[in-house]
Design a protein around this motif. Structure first.
Motif, PDB file in Angstrom:
ATOM      1  N   THR A   1      60.723  -3.419  27.895  1.00  0.00           N
ATOM      2  CA  THR A   1      61.039  -4.729  27.430  1.00  0.00           C
ATOM      3  C   THR A   1      62.818  -3.619  27.470  1.00  0.00           C
ATOM      4  O   THR A   1      63.772  -4.683  28.094  1.00  0.00           O
ATOM      5  N   TYR A   2      62.975  -3.169  26.637  1.00  0.00           N
ATOM      6  CA  TYR A   2      64.395  -2.180  26.151  1.00  0.00           C
ATOM      7  C   TYR A   2      64.931  -1.271  27.216  1.00  0.00           C
ATOM      8  O   TYR A   2      65.959  -0.315  27.238  1.00  0.00           O
ATOM      9  N   ASP A   3      63.893  -0.934  28.421  1.00  0.00           N
ATOM     10  CA  ASP A   3      64.533  -0.054  29.042  1.00  0.00           C
ATOM     11  C   ASP A   3      65.341  -0.175  29.533  1.00  0.00           C
ATOM     12  O   ASP A   3      65.944  -1.508  30.095  1.00  0.00           O
ATOM     13  N   PRO A   4      67.062   0.518  29.795  1.00  0.00           N
ATOM     14  CA  PRO A   4      67.598   0.843  30.350  1.00  0.00           C
ATOM     15  C   PRO A   4      67.621   0.020  31.250  1.00  0.00           C
ATOM     16  O   PRO A   4      68.646   0.041  32.178  1.00  0.00           O
ATOM     17  N   ASP A   5      66.652   0.394  32.218  1.00  0.00           N
ATOM     18  CA  ASP A   5      66.204   0.129  33.725  1.00  0.00           C
ATOM     19  C   ASP A   5      65.873  -0.993  34.105  1.00  0.00           C
ATOM     20  O   ASP A   5      65.841  -1.353  35.305  1.00  0.00           O
ATOM     21  N   ARG A   6      65.864  -1.571  33.684  1.00  0.00           N
ATOM     22  CA  ARG A   6      65.124  -2.801  33.446  1.00  0.00           C
ATOM     23  C   ARG A   6      66.643  -4.152  34.667  1.00  0.00           C
ATOM     24  O   ARG A   6      67.029  -3.550  34.131  1.00  0.00           O
ATOM     25  N   TYR A  64      57.183  -9.034  29.267  1.00  0.00           N
ATOM     26  CA  TYR A  64      55.852 -10.388  28.003  1.00  0.00           C
ATOM     27  C   TYR A  64      56.478 -10.460  26.968  1.00  0.00           C
ATOM     28  O   TYR A  64      55.764 -10.983  26.572  1.00  0.00           O
ATOM     29  N   LEU A  65      57.466  -9.729  26.593  1.00  0.00           N
ATOM     30  CA  LEU A  65      57.473 -10.162  25.030  1.00  0.00           C
ATOM     31  C   LEU A  65      58.869 -11.333  25.144  1.00  0.00           C
ATOM     32  O   LEU A  65      59.343 -10.968  23.797  1.00  0.00           O
ATOM     33  N   GLU A  66      59.246 -10.996  26.469  1.00  0.00           N
ATOM     34  CA  GLU A  66      60.772 -12.296  26.541  1.00  0.00           C
ATOM     35  C   GLU A  66      59.742 -13.806  27.091  1.00  0.00           C
ATOM     36  O   GLU A  66      60.746 -15.037  27.239  1.00  0.00           O
TER      37      GLU A  66
END
Lengths: 244, 730
Positions: free
Chosen positions: B101-106, B483-485
């Motif tokens: 979720t916090y992947d800088p590449d999102r 999925y956490l959002e």
């Protein structure tokens, strides 16, 4: 026993599947920054030849020893054994990041975090344990290899597991035995290359132990003697004065 | 009566259809699912701290999660003890989920391609612009070539029901799932034999587990992996058939390094011993199995000696294991497996597995090891938004189902055939591809051909959370909330309805799939198929017939639904209502009605079988960019046996070239005793070409550069282990 409880781990090596959920759970729970880690799973590698093969995985982390060499060398008093639960902990406010304990730990279970300038290691997730939860690595162990609890409580899971076990090992040698509080079941752990090494003492630490400590003791002794002499002298002089 | 299958399973083979009329104003942009809702529900306090129950999406097992939130950020995920799939645990992937979720590449904003396709140049666009463009292109294709010219593909996510809704409302028959690359052989075999897609496994009493290539300790399904370890610790016998010494094999009582492609021969020989020696559960077999008197004759040729010649496993071993298996009776389990896309004959191996279970009488009986997946759950009357009937689809499917492949279930399909149809233009030319949360560029064999096929399309849109390899080739990328959002439709597990709900605010402009599909539907003039105000409204409509409040489900994370107990009578969902070891359906389609032996091709003396599989730290091609998982993964290497390596002057850690009929890769070797001399193994999921994945880019190689496309005519499954390769020092 000095402390009230004696918390530690029992690890059933036969049940570790090397899934590494514990490694990630520990990182996230304790905000351990990459690339450091507080826990490890040692892969013994394949033994034997095709098709008669064996492979075991041995999880480990700080062993929360009864006689921790890390505490002996701590210059700042930051490393301590919690009197309530027996866990070996680091007060990172007090830690000066000298790294002597990292060298002293026979299991290489500590690391110096250069960005924060402090030593870091497994805490047994004491913050979770205090609210009645298992350590993060234990709670998520898919294979059921990791157990945690109080060895002083005969009803605890770890005590029961030890009572039932046919083979229990601590990772110790004749030379190095800090009485670690991780007990291994069912694995050939003595072959893992995980046996404790003798504590290493750095130059600074050797100096501290070999020169500084005796010097301080000598200093204190001298000072005490000096004061004693002065006191005695004063006493005599006082008496003399009194007599005058 | 307990009716066994077909039913709604955990894997969301949700039925298409349903019809009623209504209307909703189109075009409104909905508010994002907000953590404000979590605050309102009392999960988190004023400071934004608390624990929220939701569901994992790091694989398709969908464990229950308790998400710990601090200052509006998720800081830890724990397994939810109330969920049967997690039981308080999460695997490495689940534990690392917050890093995805916090992947800088999102991808956090809609993107529109500006350079050449595959060049990786995009510009940030508004949702209005990206949605308008996507809908406009999809409408053009529909108007110019018919709706069948648009391919829709998505894999195993909870919003798939609404993806299928969009597909059916749009009117295309071309639905690509990854199932033919994975479990077509297993599902088709069990549907034909039991009328069940995938029987659930019950380890409570199991004494003998036979795993045919099911690497359960590395291809992890949290609860099942834990149950297997419990069973082994209890003393259950575990027999593992695998050419490779996997971690599962390392825990086995016996590891059988069988010759690849011969699992069916091994299993047929076991059946031979059991039926000729009269070791089967006669009462069960007589009552529930078709053709039971004729089984011995049908299996006559498959003696253990015959089996030895095929498999390389000594006849005495096959004979002994058959007897031990039979002796365990109902407490024996021949595991159905999962990814069974190995050889053209994998379908026959699955038929043999289904038969072995029937012979031990363990199927669907109390305490039996194979049970239908909570059939009662199918009776939970979930609501759905009203909608009109779907347009009738008359065009042929590009994947050849069913006109060329009559037995492949429609909802499985044959993904690799869609790619071939794009290239051949037969039976008609496809023009567009709408891909949601799927990565066909890396998953379908022969990546170069897949990229070539994409080059023939007028328009490609991708919904994803990161810029995966398929998104890299897209014209429009629509950023989905992680999925956490976000919310997803409810999921049924063991008489409980589980909820995925946002635990944090969606980052950037990412939005849920439920929202994205609705927006596209409305722009395509299909708004009446999407009659929900927002995600919460969709869920309220699902819950309405149960009289349950969304607020209550949000609070617990699930809703327990009382179900009626069956009366114990068993009817199988096959034409005969029995277990069809003898299948008229197969006979009618021109295939062997019995489980049978089909000789697979074998490599030449200087060639190797190229094996694929799973590692416990990753899911398919989706998680390699997760920095936490990257840190705990093994470097992806090519496994090779020491004898094979030394004959080629290959040392451990050497750079080697692997060459197949369709391509060649250079990879680092792992010289290990843990693999047969005639096999190589390549860790899966690596070799990403997208530079939008800064962790995964440049790590390892992809077997999709080596795999030749072979399709099983019965199940449509891709035969991934049927590619033969050579290896040399690079």
């Amino acid at each position: 026993m000095a402390q009230k409880n004696r918390y530690g781990f029992v690890i059933d090596v036969a049940r570790c599947i090397d899934c590494r959920a514990c490694l990630v759970a520990c990182r996230v729970e304790n905000e351990v920054s990459l690339p450091h880690t507080r826990i490890w799973v040692k892969d013994q590698g394949l033994r034997g030849t095709f098709p008669d093969l064996a492979r075991e995985f041995v999880p480990y982390n700080c062993m929360h020893c009864e006689h921790p060499p890390c505490i002996e060398v701590c210059t700042s008093g930051a490393t301590f054994k919690d009197p309530d639960n027996g866990l070996v902990l680091v007060d990172q406010e007090a830690c000066i990041g000298c790294g002597l304990c990292v060298e002293a730990c026979p299991y290489d279970a500590r690391y110096l975090d250069p960005t924060r300038g402090v030593v870091d290691k497994c805490t047994g997730c004491v913050h979770r344990v205090e609210r009645g939860e298992e350590p993060a690595c234990v709670a998520t162990c898919l294979g059921g290899a990791r157990m945690f609890g109080d060895f002083n409580d005969p009803t605890s899971e770890v005590s029961q597991a030890l009572a039932r076990a046919t083979q229990v090992r601590q990772l110790v040698t004749d030379e190095v035995d800090p009485d670690p509080n991780i007990y291994y079941l069912n694995g050939d752990v003595m072959q893992t290359g995980l046996l404790p090494r003798p504590p290493r003492y750095t130059t600074a630490e050797t100096l501290w132990r070999g020169v500084a400590i005796p010097a301080v003791i000598a200093g204190i002794t001298l000072s005490f003697l000096g004061q004693a002499v002065a006191f005695t002298k004063q006493l005599i002089e006082g008496e003399q004065e009194f007599e005058e | 009566m307990t009716r066994i299958g077909p039913h709604v399973s955990r894997r969301d083979f949700l039925k298409l259809g349903g019809a009623s009329v209504g209307a909703l104003a189109a075009g409104a942009i909905l508010a994002p699912p907000a953590a404000a809702a979590a605050r309102k529900a009392g999960f988190i306090d004023v400071a934004g701290d608390g624990t929220i129950p939701t569901m994992c999406e790091m694989c398709v097992w969908r464990c229950g999660v308790l998400a710990r939130v601090r200052d509006g950020r998720v800081v830890k995920l724990d397994g939810n003890p109330a969920h049967p799939h997690s039981r308080g645990m999460l695997c490495a992937r689940g534990q690392a989920g917050l890093m995805s979720t916090y992947d800088p590449d999102r991808v956090l904003h809609p993107l529109i391609r500006v350079g050449p396709r595959g060049g990786g140049q995009f510009r940030q666009a508004t949702w209005e612009e990206a949605l308008d463009l996507t809908a406009q292109k999809m409408a053009e294709i529909r108007d110019n070539y018919g709706p069948e010219a648009m391919i829709f593909s998505s894999t195993h996510n909870l919003s798939q029901v609404q993806f299928e809704n969009l597909l059916s409302a749009y009117g295309s028959p071309n639905y690509g799932t990854q199932r033919s690359l994975c479990f077509n052989a297993m599902v088709t075999a069990f549907l034909l034999t039991y009328g069940v897609e995938e029987p659930a496994r019950n380890y409570d009493r199991v004494k003998f587990v036979l795993l045919t290539g099911r690497n359960l300790l590395e291809a992890i399904s949290t609860s099942e992996t834990a149950e297997l370890m419990e069973a082994v610790a209890r003393g259950a016998k575990l027999v593992v058939l695998d050419p490779r010494f996997t971690k599962t094999a390392s825990k086995a009582t016996e590891w059988i390094p069988i010759r690849p492609g011969t699992d069916a021969a091994f299993l047929l020989s076991m059946i031979h011993v059991i039926v000729t020696e009269g070791l089967a559960d006669c009462e069960f077999v007589k009552k529930y199995v078709t053709g039971c008197e004729d089984i011995p004759a049908a299996m006559a040729e498959y003696t253990p000696e015959w089996g030895e010649a095929k498999t390389g496993v000594p006849a005495a071993t096959i004979d002994r294991l058959a007897r031990e298996y039979a002796a365990a009776g109902k407490d024996a389990m021949a595991h159905p497996g999962w990814r069974t896309s190995n050889f053209i004959n994998s379908f026959q191996a699955e038929r043999a597995i289904a038969t072995l279970n029937a012979l031990s009488g363990n199927v669907l009986t109390p305490g039996g090891c194979l049970v239908a997946e909570s059939p009662e759950a199918a009776g939970i009357p979930l609501g759905k938004p009203p909608q009109p009937a779907y347009p009738r689809v008359t065009s042929m499917r590009l994947d050849g189902v069913p006109w060329k492949y009559p037995l492949v279930p429609l909802k499985l399909g044959i993904f690799q055939n869609i790619r071939e149809a794009i290239l051949s233009g037969q039976p008609y030319q496809a023009h567009g591809w709408f891909v949601s949360r799927q990565n066909p560029v890396l998953s379908i064999p022969d990546r170069a051909r897949t990229v070539e096929a994409m080059g023939k399309l007028d328009f490609i849109a991708v919904v994803d959370v990161i810029l995966n390899d398929t998104a890299w080739y897209a014209d429009v990328v629509l950023p989905e909330a992680s999925y956490l959002e976000r919310y997803d439709p409810l999921n049924i597990v063991d008489h409980k309805l589980f909820l995925r709900q946002p635990v944090i605010e969606a980052q950037g402009e990412a939005r849920s799939a439920l929202w994205i599909y609705k927006q596209l539907g409305e722009r395509l003039g299909l708004g009446e198929f999407f009659q929900y105000e927002d995600e919460e409204d969709y869920l309220r409509q699902q819950l309405a017939p149960l009289g349950a409040e969304l607020q209550d489900v949000k609070y617990k994370g699930y809703l327990e639904v009382p179900v009626e107990e069956g009366d114990g009578e068993i009817v199988f969902g096959t034409p005969s209502g029995k277990i069809e070891v003898y299948s008229e359906t197969l006979a009618g389609a021109g295939f062997s009605p019995w489980p049978t032996w089909e000789e697979p091709p074998a490599p030449a003396p200087d060639e190797f079988y190229l094996l694929t599989g799973k590692v416990g730290q990753h899911t398919q091609t989706a998680t390699q960019n997760n920095a936490f998982l990257h840190q705990v993964e093994d470097e992806p290497k090519l496994w090779i046996h020491p004898a094979a390596a030394s004959a080629r002057g290959i040392e451990d850690g050497a750079s080697v070239r692997v060459t197949s009929p369709i391509g060649s890769v250079v990879v680092t070797s792992l010289v290990t005793e843990g693999i047969r001399q005639d096999c190589l193994f390549l860790a899966p999921g690596y070799g990403h070409a997208s530079k939008g994945l800064r962790v995964a880019y440049g790590v390892g190689v992809s077997d999709s550069d080596l795999h030749v496309t072979y399709t099983d005519p019965i199940s449509g499954g891709q035969a991934l282990s049927q590619t033969f390769v050579t290896v040399e020092r690079a």
